[in-house]
Design a protein around this motif. Sequence first.
Motif, PDB file in Angstrom:
ATOM      1  N   UNK A   1       0.836  -1.198   0.000  1.00 17.50           N
ATOM      2  CA  UNK A   1       0.000   0.000   0.000  1.00 17.50           C
ATOM      3  C   UNK A   1       0.871   1.249   0.000  1.00 17.50           C
ATOM      4  N   UNK A   2       1.977   1.176   0.742  1.00 18.83           N
ATOM      5  CA  UNK A   2       2.873   2.336   0.761  1.00 18.83           C
ATOM      6  C   UNK A   2       3.435   2.586  -0.631  1.00 18.83           C
ATOM      7  N   UNK A   3       3.861   1.483  -1.265  1.00 20.89           N
ATOM      8  CA  UNK A   3       4.429   1.605  -2.602  1.00 20.89           C
ATOM      9  C   UNK A   3       3.467   2.289  -3.562  1.00 20.89           C
ATOM     10  N   UNK A   4       2.223   1.820  -3.460  1.00 21.22           N
ATOM     11  CA  UNK A   4       1.281   2.310  -4.456  1.00 21.22           C
ATOM     12  C   UNK A   4       0.433   3.456  -3.957  1.00 21.22           C
ATOM     13  N   UNK A   5       0.888   4.036  -2.911  1.00 18.17           N
ATOM     14  CA  UNK A   5       0.141   5.140  -2.337  1.00 18.17           C
ATOM     15  C   UNK A   5       0.036   6.300  -3.325  1.00 18.17           C
TER      16      UNK A   5
ATOM     17  N   UNK B   1      -0.704   9.180  -2.939  1.00 12.24           N
ATOM     18  CA  UNK B   1      -0.294  10.512  -2.482  1.00 12.24           C
ATOM     19  C   UNK B   1       1.165  10.817  -2.750  1.00 12.24           C
ATOM     20  N   UNK B   2       1.921   9.771  -2.980  1.00  7.61           N
ATOM     21  CA  UNK B   2       3.336  10.021  -3.235  1.00  7.61           C
ATOM     22  C   UNK B   2       3.517  10.634  -4.612  1.00  7.61           C
ATOM     23  N   UNK B   3       4.587  11.426  -4.802  1.00  9.52           N
ATOM     24  CA  UNK B   3       4.822  12.018  -6.126  1.00  9.52           C
ATOM     25  C   UNK B   3       5.049  10.922  -7.171  1.00  9.52           C
ATOM     26  N   UNK B   4       4.628  11.203  -8.389  1.00  8.29           N
ATOM     27  CA  UNK B   4       4.682  10.175  -9.449  1.00  8.29           C
ATOM     28  C   UNK B   4       6.076   9.595  -9.681  1.00  8.29           C
ATOM     29  N   UNK B   5       7.110  10.421  -9.568  1.00 11.61           N
ATOM     30  CA  UNK B   5       8.450   9.875  -9.823  1.00 11.61           C
ATOM     31  C   UNK B   5       8.758   8.786  -8.807  1.00 11.61           C
ATOM     32  N   UNK B   6       8.368   9.035  -7.558  1.00  8.44           N
ATOM     33  CA  UNK B   6       8.636   8.031  -6.531  1.00  8.44           C
ATOM     34  C   UNK B   6       7.846   6.764  -6.801  1.00  8.44           C
TER      35      UNK B   6
END
Lengths: 404, 387
Positions: free
Chosen positions: A66-70, A72-77
């Motif tokens: 879930x963290x990976x695909x969160x 809310x994270x910026x697209x590059x990440x």
Amino acid sequence: MASKEVQHDSDDGMDEFMDKFKTQNYKNAFSEDNWEEEFDRIPMFMKKAPEEIDPQKYPELACLQAILHDEDRPPEEQAKGLKDEGNAYFKEKNYQKAILSYTAGLKKKCGDQELDTVLLTNRAAAHFYLGNMRSAYNDAAAAKKIKPEHLKALIRGAQSCIELRNFSEAVQWCDEGLKAHPTDKKLQELRAAADKHKRAKERDARKAKIKQKKLLAEKEALLAAIKDRGIKLLQSVKPRPSGSNSEDEDEGSSAAISQLSLDGLGSQEATGAQVFLDEQGSLHWPVLFLYPEHQQTDFISAFSEKDCFLDHLAIMFGEELPPWDTDRKYHPNNLQLYFEDEEKDTLYQVNQETSLLHALQHKRFFVKSGTPSFIVLVKISSFSKQFFTGKTIRNTMEDSSLLW
Amino acid sequence: MLSETEAAELLSFLSPETRPDVKGQTTEYILGMSGNRDGCRFLRSKADLLHAVFALTSDPSIAIVKDCYHILINLSADETLHQVLVADVKVLPVLLKKLLDPEYVFADQICSILSNLTRHTKTCKTVLKVLQEEAGLSQLVTIFCTEGYNKKANFHYLGPLLSNLTQLPEARDYMMDKDRCVIQRLLPFTQYQASVVRRGGVVGTLRNCCFDHARHEWLLSDAVDILPFLLLPLAGPEELTEEENEGLPVDLQYLPEDKKREDDPDIRKMLLETLLLLTATGGGRNALKDKSVYPIMREFHRWEKDVHVTAACEKLVQVLIGDEPEQGMENLMEVDIPEDVEVKLKEADVKEQEELEKEQEEMRQEEEKKKSDAPGTDKGQDDGLTR
């Protein structure tokens, strides 16, 4: 586990916490029987990822994912995370999953060209190992478009071209690559290989062309020989299914030759035998002998036009008579040969001492399906009489109107 | 020739500010002068005129630039002009820079100039040096091999340029660098129909490279595979047996009936000389024998009419069908020839040449008798001069 040492100078609740262990047992410790299993369920110690991550069974793993695909994270990440995920699958040789991860990464459109190039190149590699050469090629090309000097993309592109047998293009990819990386051994190797294949392919094409030409010339010579002798071939009315017997059929051949192929090759009885011209210029025909009395046939695959019927009959009915000849009547001197002119319902008697060529040249002889056939009857038999009803009998020798 | 005042006047007309029509007439006049030897020699002493002409290659008027380039081509064709052009006028760096520009309209003219400048070893060395500093030989090869690099130029004259450069071992070292892919890219051009200049240049380059017999094994190996490219221009449409075909290198198998041989007899001779060079080592001889080169040579010999080329062919065939030399003499290029034998061989060579010339003359006279009114076409030897 319980620590013997107690920090006296800490003022958080550490002391009390630690004191607990003096009196209470550590609950939920690994037991001796299932500790390996337990280990496998802790993400950090997993040897490989489970196929599906069930949040119930693997809550920690589900959490990480879930963290990976969160979102809310910026697209590059996110894209980078997906790249890493893809690479992990790749290492396990799970190429399908790797492709999915890379694709998801690309979909993020994060704008990082370097990253996109790597995603495309890696996906190309995954496709390559799955044997999806066209996809591998497309991905390599897309990567090259973004970064024209990306070595791995160039190599993968060249490799895909080779697998797709586009050898000229493979050489082009290598040359492009060598401009930027002149000493790269892999590119040089690929170029040499592609070039070699290309030249072999060209040779094969030349060889095939020459063979085709030769075959065509032979067919034409055959047709000419038949025509010169005044032998008539009967055209089939039924269209043949394409590619049935003629694996060496030339697409652009003339109508006459295709007619010959249609008629000459594989009629139902024949074993694919066809009339041919030998080195001395004589024709050899596949010939059918029909024995209507007993519903039997004999097939001679190569009857030389120079041979006469007696030559063959003497052998066929020589030492032993055929098993179907229950009345033992079929001695060569008892036999009368005919050919049938179906159009006119006429049977023409053929003298046993005539050559095949002579018989074929008769005005009313039409070669059906490239296989001349002759009817064999016992002279003066009840069956013959029956057989003759409704038909005219002609003697090939007497009829003055007949021209050879 | 011109007096000092006249020369000074010319110089003034060549300044960029001069009226275009006057400038144009002046460059035309100098072009005429450069067309003959005396004019060239005169110009050699007038470095300032040459500077001015060279400067005008940047003139806005295309016609003037064209004239100036033609002047330079003519001048560079004369070896005595090389020193002043290269050392005084310092044409090389500017020319090389413009050469690399894919939009430059006069790239081909530059190629001709460079080709002329590299004819003789001394200036050739200088050109190579500047080339390596400015652009690198690799760039040149890339441009040569890239179709459509420059829409206005065809770069065919890079062929002779490369050929000239490979007189020098440094250039050959670069061309045959095993860690790169250089010479391999030139090979397909031995069959380049559209330009005899390009073809000739490439074959010349290959021939020069084959003087390095230490590299023969590599050249004949799969890494380069030079042999088919040398043989293809010599192979014809004659049908060979299946057995003979299968023994040939792949590129020579099953050639179609419309296969044409190399048109130019000089190039044919160069190809044969290159093949002969490759027979210097035992390994090379074996390679050629293994690859059943003989049927190709047999048919070629039947077809060839030119006596000089036939002689080269016969030399090659002799090596192919002859016995191996005795121990110690396997590398024909390293054999020590005793002086008296060498003298005799040289005499034999001279005599052979004379006989060939005689034979050729006889043949020509016979031809002329047959068609008495047909003028022989001037072969138009390329001496680099533009008039």
